[in-house]
Design a protein around this motif. Structure first.
Motif, short mmCIF file in Angstrom:
data_model
loop_
_atom_site.label_atom_id
_atom_site.label_comp_id
_atom_site.label_asym_id
_atom_site.label_seq_id
_atom_site.Cartn_x
_atom_site.Cartn_y
_atom_site.Cartn_z
N ASN A 78 0.57 -1.32 -0.09
CA ASN A 78 0.14 0.28 -0.30
C ASN A 78 0.69 1.29 -0.27
OD1 ASN A 78 -2.68 -1.87 -0.39
ND2 ASN A 78 -2.21 -1.72 2.22
N GLU A 79 1.90 1.09 0.78
CA GLU A 79 2.63 2.47 1.31
C GLU A 79 3.70 2.77 -0.74
OE1 GLU A 79 5.39 5.45 3.52
OE2 GLU A 79 2.66 4.06 3.44
N ALA A 80 4.11 1.91 -1.32
CA ALA A 80 4.60 1.92 -2.12
C ALA A 80 3.81 2.56 -4.34
CB ALA A 80 4.78 0.87 -2.76
N GLN A 81 2.51 2.48 -3.73
CA GLN A 81 1.78 2.73 -4.60
C GLN A 81 1.53 4.27 -4.20
OE1 GLN A 81 -2.75 1.09 -4.12
NE2 GLN A 81 -1.58 -1.29 -4.98
N THR A 82 1.66 5.22 -2.88
CA THR A 82 1.74 6.60 -2.49
C THR A 82 3.14 7.43 -2.43
OG1 THR A 82 1.22 6.01 0.10
CG2 THR A 82 -0.74 5.77 -1.47
N THR A 83 4.02 5.96 -2.98
CA THR A 83 5.63 7.14 -2.21
C THR A 83 6.14 6.43 -3.88
OG1 THR A 83 6.34 5.01 -1.36
CG2 THR A 83 5.44 7.28 0.33
N SER A 84 6.87 5.25 -3.14
CA SER A 84 7.46 4.28 -4.20
C SER A 84 8.12 3.47 -3.96
CB SER A 84 8.90 5.08 -4.90
OG SER A 84 9.61 5.50 -4.15
N VAL A 85 8.50 1.65 -4.84
CA VAL A 85 9.40 0.94 -3.74
C VAL A 85 10.21 1.11 -3.43
CG1 VAL A 85 9.62 -1.30 -4.95
CG2 VAL A 85 7.50 -0.18 -6.04
N PRO A 86 11.53 1.64 -3.48
CA PRO A 86 12.20 1.78 -3.23
C PRO A 86 12.02 2.18 -1.87
CG PRO A 86 13.19 2.52 -5.17
CD PRO A 86 10.89 1.79 -5.43
N HIS A 87 11.41 3.47 -1.69
CA HIS A 87 10.88 4.06 0.40
C HIS A 87 10.08 2.46 0.32
CE1 HIS A 87 9.45 6.98 2.85
NE2 HIS A 87 8.30 6.20 3.04
N ALA A 88 9.01 1.48 0.29
CA ALA A 88 8.38 1.20 1.03
C ALA A 88 9.43 0.42 1.56
CB ALA A 88 7.32 0.43 0.15
N MET A 89 10.04 -0.57 0.28
CA MET A 89 11.02 -1.65 0.93
C MET A 89 11.78 -1.43 1.99
SD MET A 89 11.76 -3.55 -3.17
CE MET A 89 12.55 -4.39 -2.08
N MET A 90 12.74 0.28 2.31
CA MET A 90 13.30 -0.17 3.14
C MET A 90 12.66 1.16 4.41
SD MET A 90 16.35 1.79 3.52
CE MET A 90 17.01 2.43 2.13
N GLU A 91 11.14 1.42 3.83
CA GLU A 91 10.61 1.40 5.43
C GLU A 91 9.84 -0.21 6.13
OE1 GLU A 91 6.73 3.27 6.81
OE2 GLU A 91 7.58 3.81 4.61
N ILE A 92 9.59 -0.59 5.19
CA ILE A 92 9.30 -2.17 5.85
C ILE A 92 10.54 -2.65 6.06
CG2 ILE A 92 8.19 -4.45 5.50
CD1 ILE A 92 6.93 -2.04 5.39
N ALA A 93 11.89 -2.55 5.89
CA ALA A 93 13.32 -3.15 5.94
C ALA A 93 13.49 -2.53 7.50
CB ALA A 93 13.88 -3.48 4.85
N ALA A 94 13.24 -1.16 7.67
CA ALA A 94 14.13 -0.95 9.10
C ALA A 94 12.97 -1.50 9.10
CB ALA A 94 14.12 0.70 8.67
N GLU A 108 10.60 10.37 8.41
CA GLU A 108 10.43 10.38 7.29
C GLU A 108 10.79 11.38 7.65
OE1 GLU A 108 8.55 6.37 5.70
OE2 GLU A 108 7.14 8.88 6.45
N VAL A 109 10.72 12.83 6.70
CA VAL A 109 10.60 14.08 6.41
C VAL A 109 10.12 13.77 4.84
CG1 VAL A 109 11.62 16.39 5.47
CG2 VAL A 109 12.58 14.40 7.50
N ASN A 110 8.61 14.65 5.07
CA ASN A 110 8.27 14.42 3.25
C ASN A 110 8.06 13.53 2.79
OD1 ASN A 110 8.10 17.15 3.70
ND2 ASN A 110 9.97 17.90 2.85
N GLU A 111 8.22 12.43 2.95
CA GLU A 111 7.91 10.68 2.69
C GLU A 111 9.15 10.52 2.28
OE1 GLU A 111 6.01 8.66 2.59
OE2 GLU A 111 4.45 10.19 3.64
N MET A 112 10.63 10.84 2.34
CA MET A 112 11.71 10.45 2.59
C MET A 112 12.45 10.41 3.75
SD MET A 112 12.56 13.41 -0.90
CE MET A 112 13.61 12.29 -0.99
N PHE A 113 13.64 9.56 3.59
CA PHE A 113 14.69 9.05 4.54
C PHE A 113 16.24 9.82 4.78
CE2 PHE A 113 11.66 5.80 4.48
CZ PHE A 113 11.65 5.25 5.54
N TYR A 114 16.49 10.56 5.12
CA TYR A 114 17.18 11.71 5.13
C TYR A 114 18.77 10.73 5.83
CZ TYR A 114 15.44 15.28 2.10
OH TYR A 114 14.13 15.60 1.45
#
Length: 72
Positions: free
Chosen positions: A28-44, A66-72
């Motif tokens: 679900n997260e990948a549909q609103t952000t990106s696949v790499p972002h969703a994978m990073m989030e779930i892996a974390a 996360e800041v603006n749907e990104m990890f820094y």
């Protein structure tokens, strides 16, 4: 190569039932952000759960990174 071994059925079922909701969350997260972002989030989240954090706490922690749907 990984050693071969037989996994007890209950461990397989327990593992899949625990990760299933997080996989769905990631899809679900990948549909609103990106696949790499969703994978990073779930892996974390999975990493923190493996370290002993409560799943909800792990999710909250990762979301707080996360800041603006990104990890820094």
């Amino acid at each position: 190569m990984y050693p071969s071994y037989t996994t007890p059925h209950h461990l397989k079922q327990e593992t899949l039932s625990q990760v299933g909701p997080w996989v769905q969350y990631g899809l679900n997260e990948a549909q609103t952000t990106s696949v790499p972002h969703a994978m990073m989030e779930i892996a974390a989240i999975a990493y923190l759960i493996g370290k002993g954090y409560d799943p909800r706490m792990a999710h909250q922690m990762v979301e707080s990174w996360e800041v603006n749907e990104m990890f820094y």
